[in-house]
Scaffold this active site. Sequence first.
Site, PDB file in Angstrom:
ATOM      1  N   HIS A  61       0.829  -1.207   0.000  1.00 55.50           N
ATOM      2  CA  HIS A  61       0.000   0.000   0.000  1.00 55.50           C
ATOM      3  C   HIS A  61       0.865   1.259   0.000  1.00 55.50           C
ATOM      4  O   HIS A  61       1.231   1.789   1.044  1.00 55.50           O
ATOM      5  CB  HIS A  61      -0.878  -0.024   1.256  1.00 55.50           C
ATOM      6  N   HIS A  63       1.646   5.170  -2.241  1.00 54.03           N
ATOM      7  CA  HIS A  63       1.223   6.176  -3.227  1.00 54.03           C
ATOM      8  C   HIS A  63       2.478   6.827  -3.784  1.00 54.03           C
ATOM      9  O   HIS A  63       3.182   7.528  -3.064  1.00 54.03           O
ATOM     10  CB  HIS A  63       0.317   7.226  -2.576  1.00 54.03           C
ATOM     11  N   ARG A  65       2.175   8.744  -6.579  1.00 57.83           N
ATOM     12  CA  ARG A  65       1.630   9.995  -7.152  1.00 57.83           C
ATOM     13  C   ARG A  65       1.909  10.183  -8.639  1.00 57.83           C
ATOM     14  O   ARG A  65       1.665  11.268  -9.176  1.00 57.83           O
ATOM     15  CB  ARG A  65       2.205  11.202  -6.401  1.00 57.83           C
ATOM     16  N   ASN A  95      -5.029   5.958  -7.383  1.00 59.47           N
ATOM     17  CA  ASN A  95      -5.664   7.282  -7.350  1.00 59.47           C
ATOM     18  C   ASN A  95      -4.691   8.369  -7.815  1.00 59.47           C
ATOM     19  O   ASN A  95      -4.317   9.276  -7.079  1.00 59.47           O
ATOM     20  CB  ASN A  95      -6.229   7.582  -5.959  1.00 59.47           C
ATOM     21  N   HIS A 180     -10.331  -0.032   0.922  1.00 58.70           N
ATOM     22  CA  HIS A 180     -10.313   1.169   1.760  1.00 58.70           C
ATOM     23  C   HIS A 180     -11.718   1.294   2.338  1.00 58.70           C
ATOM     24  O   HIS A 180     -12.681   1.510   1.597  1.00 58.70           O
ATOM     25  CB  HIS A 180      -9.959   2.389   0.903  1.00 58.70           C
ATOM     26  N   ASN A 295      -5.746   9.324   7.109  1.00 57.79           N
ATOM     27  CA  ASN A 295      -7.050   8.686   6.964  1.00 57.79           C
ATOM     28  C   ASN A 295      -6.861   7.186   6.750  1.00 57.79           C
ATOM     29  O   ASN A 295      -6.251   6.790   5.753  1.00 57.79           O
ATOM     30  CB  ASN A 295      -7.798   9.288   5.771  1.00 57.79           C
ATOM     31  N   ASP A 322       1.008   2.718   3.763  1.00 63.98           N
ATOM     32  CA  ASP A 322       0.140   3.770   3.216  1.00 63.98           C
ATOM     33  C   ASP A 322       0.956   5.039   2.971  1.00 63.98           C
ATOM     34  O   ASP A 322       0.512   6.152   3.249  1.00 63.98           O
ATOM     35  CB  ASP A 322      -1.049   4.042   4.131  1.00 63.98           C
ATOM     36  N   PHE A 340      -5.033  14.537   3.813  1.00 66.33           N
ATOM     37  CA  PHE A 340      -4.703  13.409   4.659  1.00 66.33           C
ATOM     38  C   PHE A 340      -3.413  12.756   4.158  1.00 66.33           C
ATOM     39  O   PHE A 340      -3.120  12.769   2.969  1.00 66.33           O
ATOM     40  CB  PHE A 340      -5.817  12.358   4.619  1.00 66.33           C
ATOM     41  N   GLY A 341      -2.658  12.159   5.074  1.00 68.92           N
ATOM     42  CA  GLY A 341      -1.558  11.310   4.647  1.00 68.92           C
ATOM     43  C   GLY A 341      -0.199  11.696   5.181  1.00 68.92           C
ATOM     44  O   GLY A 341       0.104  12.875   5.377  1.00 68.92           O
TER      45      GLY A 341
END
Length: 447
Positions: A61, A63, A65, A95, A180, A295, A322, A340-341
């Site tokens: 998990h 990101h 980007r 995402n 999620h 989140n 995450d 968030f993050g």
Amino acid sequence: MTLLIKGGHVINPATEMDDVADILIEEGKVVEIGKDLAPKAVDRTISAEGCYVMPGFIDMHVHFRDPGFEQKEDIFTGMEAAAHGGYTTVLTMPNTRPVVDNPDVVNYVHTKAAAGKCIHVLQVGAITKGQQGKELADIEGMVKAGIPAISEDGKSVMNAEIYREAMMEAARLGIPVLAHCEDINMVRGGVMNADDKAQELGMPGITNAVEDVIIARDLTLAKETGVHLHLCHCSTRDSVSMMKHAKEEGISVSAEVCPHHFTLTSDDIKEFVPEIKAGILIPNDTDADTNYKMNPPLRRREDVEALKEGLRDGIMDVISTDHAPHTFDDKNTSMKNAPFGIVGLETAACLTYTELVLGGYLTPMQMAEKMSYNPAQIIGIDKGDIQPGKAADLVIFDPNETYQIDKNTFASKGRNTPFHGREVTGRVKCTICDGEVVFNEIKKKVK
């Protein structure tokens, strides 16, 4: 290239090996494990004395980007951060902009990652087109392009019938669904856990039920469809209870916990301290440090304890990060407006070792299991295992080094962490992917 790792304490959950040994690597594969190996020709020798040698970590998990938000992170900086954290395989969430909902975007990510010649990057596919929750994405086409799973990460598919169809398709194609769990209708502008701390700071809260009601729904659908369901970033005590019940029922399910959720509580959220950028004080109207905004949010002490016990007891299967990088300006705003993050790739191993191993919840073997072997099993890849014939994806981890986390040394573009200055024990010293050293801080006895 022939590489010899000398004298490390090999921890391998696949075979339950827990012993000091040498590892000989040739052409990207482990070829021999044993005591006092002395091959005739070795290109490079690395001493792992006093360190654990574990299967390279696998993060289910992250990101990166990329495409679309490369100012936060890109595939190359993300891979470098992962290597610094001991990761040899990561699953990137869809995402992005554009959303990864078709084979073309999957191919873009995989091609760019391959060009970086660092670690393995596996792109996860979106469940619905544009992550709009209205129409299924081209799941079969993305599977053919190499996705290991589907996810709507960043949100839940709120239409249960569409989600059920996606689960049936994933079951047919033999891939898991990464969930999620968040009922968006119950969030109501919340930015942190709904508790006394939120009231103290005057912030809208997010209740445990926001997560728990979707977990209950998703487990029900997984039971009906037979898909393997993997619950992302679990944060509540009831998530552990529901996982235990689901496994007892025989539902094909697994779950992950992130280091921030087993390390911090909402009471740890600090007041905002202004940072200076380029010599200029950047104003911030928040009463709380936005590096604690994630989140799901940081929960109460009883939730943290339940998560630790769930990891200890094998109810919760995986430790993921995450990893969610943001720019300085993204986070340097009010708690209500900040995204968030937090970043996590470069702090996960030391936090896991400090909080869970030294804290008495996990053994080093269980740490390797939850950070490498179990993720490999869930997504069905031949990794997370140190045996002759297997890919030489390894991490050398020093369990004795104590230091303070310094965000300014991160390879990631993101500096958004609540752990800056925190004292931890355990440091990744070397990461080897397909027999190539992609990160190394071992200074002595190397040739």
